[in-house]
Design a protein around this motif. Structure first.
Motif, PDB file in Angstrom:
ATOM      1  N   SER A  64       0.827  -1.220   0.000  1.00 40.27           N
ATOM      2  CA  SER A  64       0.000   0.000   0.000  1.00 40.27           C
ATOM      3  C   SER A  64       0.853   1.259   0.000  1.00 40.27           C
ATOM      4  CB  SER A  64      -0.932   0.020   1.219  1.00 40.27           C
ATOM      5  OG  SER A  64      -1.925  -0.967   1.112  1.00 40.27           O
ATOM      6  N   ARG A  65       2.104   1.136   0.425  1.00 41.27           N
ATOM      7  CA  ARG A  65       2.996   2.286   0.528  1.00 41.27           C
ATOM      8  C   ARG A  65       4.128   2.240  -0.501  1.00 41.27           C
ATOM      9  NH1 ARG A  65       0.294   0.701   4.820  1.00 41.27           N
ATOM     10  NH2 ARG A  65      -0.240   2.192   6.472  1.00 41.27           N
ATOM     11  N   HIS A  66       4.161   1.156  -1.309  1.00 40.81           N
ATOM     12  CA  HIS A  66       5.200   1.000  -2.333  1.00 40.81           C
ATOM     13  C   HIS A  66       4.587   0.368  -3.573  1.00 40.81           C
ATOM     14  CE1 HIS A  66       8.874   1.968  -0.040  1.00 40.81           C
ATOM     15  NE2 HIS A  66       8.154   1.577   0.987  1.00 40.81           N
ATOM     16  N   ILE A 293      -7.304   0.290  -1.630  1.00 40.47           N
ATOM     17  CA  ILE A 293      -7.879  -0.836  -0.902  1.00 40.47           C
ATOM     18  C   ILE A 293      -6.841  -1.268   0.125  1.00 40.47           C
ATOM     19  CG2 ILE A 293      -8.696  -3.217  -1.085  1.00 40.47           C
ATOM     20  CD1 ILE A 293      -9.526  -2.524  -3.997  1.00 40.47           C
ATOM     21  N   ILE A 294      -7.160  -1.137   1.399  1.00 36.15           N
ATOM     22  CA  ILE A 294      -6.155  -1.385   2.433  1.00 36.15           C
ATOM     23  C   ILE A 294      -6.486  -2.632   3.253  1.00 36.15           C
ATOM     24  CG2 ILE A 294      -5.434   1.027   2.574  1.00 36.15           C
ATOM     25  CD1 ILE A 294      -7.121   1.384   5.015  1.00 36.15           C
ATOM     26  N   ASP A 298      -4.104  -3.225   8.494  1.00 34.08           N
ATOM     27  CA  ASP A 298      -3.300  -2.022   8.332  1.00 34.08           C
ATOM     28  C   ASP A 298      -3.335  -1.220   9.635  1.00 34.08           C
ATOM     29  OD1 ASP A 298      -2.270  -0.301   5.659  1.00 34.08           O
ATOM     30  OD2 ASP A 298      -2.719   0.911   7.429  1.00 34.08           O
ATOM     31  N   PRO A 299      -2.217  -0.606  10.024  1.00 34.77           N
ATOM     32  CA  PRO A 299      -2.219   0.159  11.277  1.00 34.77           C
ATOM     33  C   PRO A 299      -3.245   1.277  11.322  1.00 34.77           C
ATOM     34  CG  PRO A 299      -0.200   0.538   9.992  1.00 34.77           C
ATOM     35  CD  PRO A 299      -0.884  -0.635   9.390  1.00 34.77           C
ATOM     36  N   VAL A 300      -3.676   1.771  10.175  1.00 33.00           N
ATOM     37  CA  VAL A 300      -4.683   2.841  10.162  1.00 33.00           C
ATOM     38  C   VAL A 300      -6.044   2.339  10.645  1.00 33.00           C
ATOM     39  CG1 VAL A 300      -6.064   4.273   8.575  1.00 33.00           C
ATOM     40  CG2 VAL A 300      -3.578   4.327   8.461  1.00 33.00           C
ATOM     41  N   VAL A 335     -11.835   0.900   2.021  1.00 32.67           N
ATOM     42  CA  VAL A 335     -11.353   1.633   0.843  1.00 32.67           C
ATOM     43  C   VAL A 335     -11.121   3.088   1.234  1.00 32.67           C
ATOM     44  CG1 VAL A 335     -11.812   2.315  -1.537  1.00 32.67           C
ATOM     45  CG2 VAL A 335     -12.632   0.098  -0.696  1.00 32.67           C
ATOM     46  N   LEU A 336      -9.878   3.529   1.104  1.00 32.36           N
ATOM     47  CA  LEU A 336      -9.480   4.899   1.439  1.00 32.36           C
ATOM     48  C   LEU A 336      -9.457   5.751   0.179  1.00 32.36           C
ATOM     49  CD1 LEU A 336      -8.194   6.870   3.614  1.00 32.36           C
ATOM     50  CD2 LEU A 336      -5.978   6.031   2.803  1.00 32.36           C
ATOM     51  N   GLU A 337     -10.029   6.941   0.259  1.00 29.42           N
ATOM     52  CA  GLU A 337      -9.962   7.908  -0.836  1.00 29.42           C
ATOM     53  C   GLU A 337      -9.551   9.254  -0.260  1.00 29.42           C
ATOM     54  OE1 GLU A 337     -12.718   9.041  -4.631  1.00 29.42           O
ATOM     55  OE2 GLU A 337     -13.672   9.202  -2.668  1.00 29.42           O
ATOM     56  N   ALA A 338      -8.402   9.745  -0.669  1.00 25.62           N
ATOM     57  CA  ALA A 338      -7.856  10.990  -0.111  1.00 25.62           C
ATOM     58  C   ALA A 338      -7.722  10.835   1.404  1.00 25.62           C
ATOM     59  CB  ALA A 338      -8.709  12.182  -0.491  1.00 25.62           C
ATOM     60  N   ASP A 339      -8.477  11.598   2.202  1.00 32.32           N
ATOM     61  CA  ASP A 339      -8.364  11.512   3.656  1.00 32.32           C
ATOM     62  C   ASP A 339      -9.626  10.955   4.313  1.00 32.32           C
ATOM     63  OD1 ASP A 339     -10.128  13.599   3.351  1.00 32.32           O
ATOM     64  OD2 ASP A 339      -8.795  15.142   4.140  1.00 32.32           O
ATOM     65  N   ARG A 340     -10.419  10.186   3.538  1.00 31.33           N
ATOM     66  CA  ARG A 340     -11.636   9.590   4.091  1.00 31.33           C
ATOM     67  C   ARG A 340     -11.714   8.112   3.697  1.00 31.33           C
ATOM     68  NH1 ARG A 340     -13.962  13.267   1.066  1.00 31.33           N
ATOM     69  NH2 ARG A 340     -15.576  11.848   0.312  1.00 31.33           N
TER      70      ARG A 340
END
Length: 403
Positions: A64-66, A293-294, A298-300, A335-340
């Motif tokens: 997700s970060r790479h 898609i996380i 995930d730590p979030v 599912v993350l989009e921008a900051d939501r």
């Protein structure tokens, strides 16, 4: 907790949390100087999990970060470079080797807890532990199967379904205690080596005092959380007791301040924050607009209470819920989009058909379906298919067609 001098609105709160967890900006490209090890260090730890509906949790979290991450990248960190180690926090996790000197108390805590638990009461004797250590000393890294010939005792399933053979119990105990470490993996099979042989070769064996370990663990957790309660600090690594965290907060007021954080429901929450919180707020970039898609681990999203407070999302994994009682599905991804967090999706990789199968997806309350949003999700599915190592993607269903 003293009164707050800094106020953080709900949008900034989400962005701080996402930025510290590496999900506010676009994933790093292959040309980036920010490597996978940097990401592990930034997160503090990455959870390991055996479930692989698309990919195992640790691979998904790092991917997700790479953009170009693949499983071999982690194998290199663990085996070739020995720059990370595996142990137990809230669950099995990957940690940067830099943390190892501050993790000694956790070796003791976890091994003691293991001995007190149901498995610990059946723990193999000192003789089996000595035999295992002697074999690894002589032969180098070994996996559990290598000991099955020597220790053929079968688990007694008549009383406890989770009972395991003595050599497996001893391996777990020696790993938790820190005598053994995971030297490498083949697939998901762990190979154990002597910690003094593997860790000292890379890191040496500098020890830290009890208080130095607590100070690092609390400071590190607060820095990565951005703002938190004492309980959230304690739960980050789960390597300190809550009483130890509270005492650290009392004795280190020069290292933190109090902030007022607006929750998703507009309630104001008093939280501790690092002294550099204002610099963090001022340096926040604009969020990446792509959909992501996380992983459920995930730590979030791991702390479900924090997830609800910051994003308004009530989320549970339904793998242990009977199929007929599931509201969404066996393994559904936020599912993350921008900051939501705007949706959740039921997707899995079917290796037999070489297809990423999308069964359903649901928009969160207040979110609307648009063609552009569906296209962005389709683009993310194409990226996810590469992680899953499948070539095809099933059609994306219309979320309005199912409850």
């Amino acid at each position: 907790m003293p009164g707050a001098t800094i106020s953080i609105d709900k949008q900034l709160a989400r962005r701080v949390w996402l930025q510290l967890q590496g999900l506010l900006s676009a994933p790093h490209s292959a040309r980036s100087e920010h490597g996978v090890l940097d990401t592990v260090r930034q997160l503090g730890m990455v959870q390991l999990d055996t479930i692989s509906t698309v990919a195992r949790a640790h691979h998904h979290i790092l991917w997700s970060r790479h953009n170009t991450y693949c499983e071999d990248d982690y194998n290199a960190l663990l085996g070739n470079e020995a720059s990370v180690f595996e142990h137990f926090s809230h669950d099995a996790v990957i940690l940067p080797l830099d943390i190892y000197p501050y993790w000694q108390r956790q070796h003791q805590r976890r091994s003691d807890s293991y001995k007190r638990g149901a498995l610990g009461r059946q723990l193999a004797g000192v003789k089996v532990q000595k035999e295992i250590l002697a074999l690894i000393t002589e032969n180098g890294p070994m996996c559990s199967r290598d000991f099955a010939v020597t220790h053929k005792q079968k688990a007694d399933k008549s009383k406890h379904a989770w009972m395991r053979p003595p050599h497996k119990l001893a391996l777990d105990y020696l790993w938790l205690k820190g005598d053994l470490c995971v030297s490498h993996r083949r697939g998901f099979t762990k190979y154990y080596d002597l910690s003094e042989r593997l860790i000292s070769k890379v890191l040496g064996y500098d020890t830290c005092t009890h208080q130095q370990q607590i100070d690092f663990l609390c400071s590190s957790a607060l820095q990565r959380l951005g703002f938190a309660t004492a309980t959230e600090i304690q739960r980050f690594y789960e390597a300190c007791d809550l009483s130890e965290v509270k005492l650290w907060l009392q004795q280190n007021t020069h290292k933190h301040c109090t902030v007022s954080v607006q929750g998703h429901d507009d309630r104001l929450l008093l939280r501790y924050a690092p002294k550099n919180i204002e610099a963090t707020l001022e340096s926040l970039p604009e969020p990446c607009r792509r959909m992501r898609i996380i992983s459920p681990f995930d730590p979030v999203v791991r702390d479900r209470t924090r997830l609800k407070q910051l994003f308004g999302m009530y989320y549970r994994i339904e793998i242990y819920t009977p199929a007929a009682q599931r509201k969404y599905g066996y393994y559904v991804y936020p599912v993350l989009e921008a900051d939501r967090i705007v949706a959740r999706i039921d997707v899995s990789a079917n290796k037999n058909t070489d297809t990423l199968e999308v069964r359903k997806w649901w928009l969160e309350p207040g979110e609307k379906y648009t063609n552009s949003r569906a296209q962005r999700l389709q683009s993310e599915l194409k990226r996810l298919a590469k992680l899953a190592r499948v070539r095809h993607i099933s059609n994306l269903p219309d979320p309005s067609k199912h409850p």
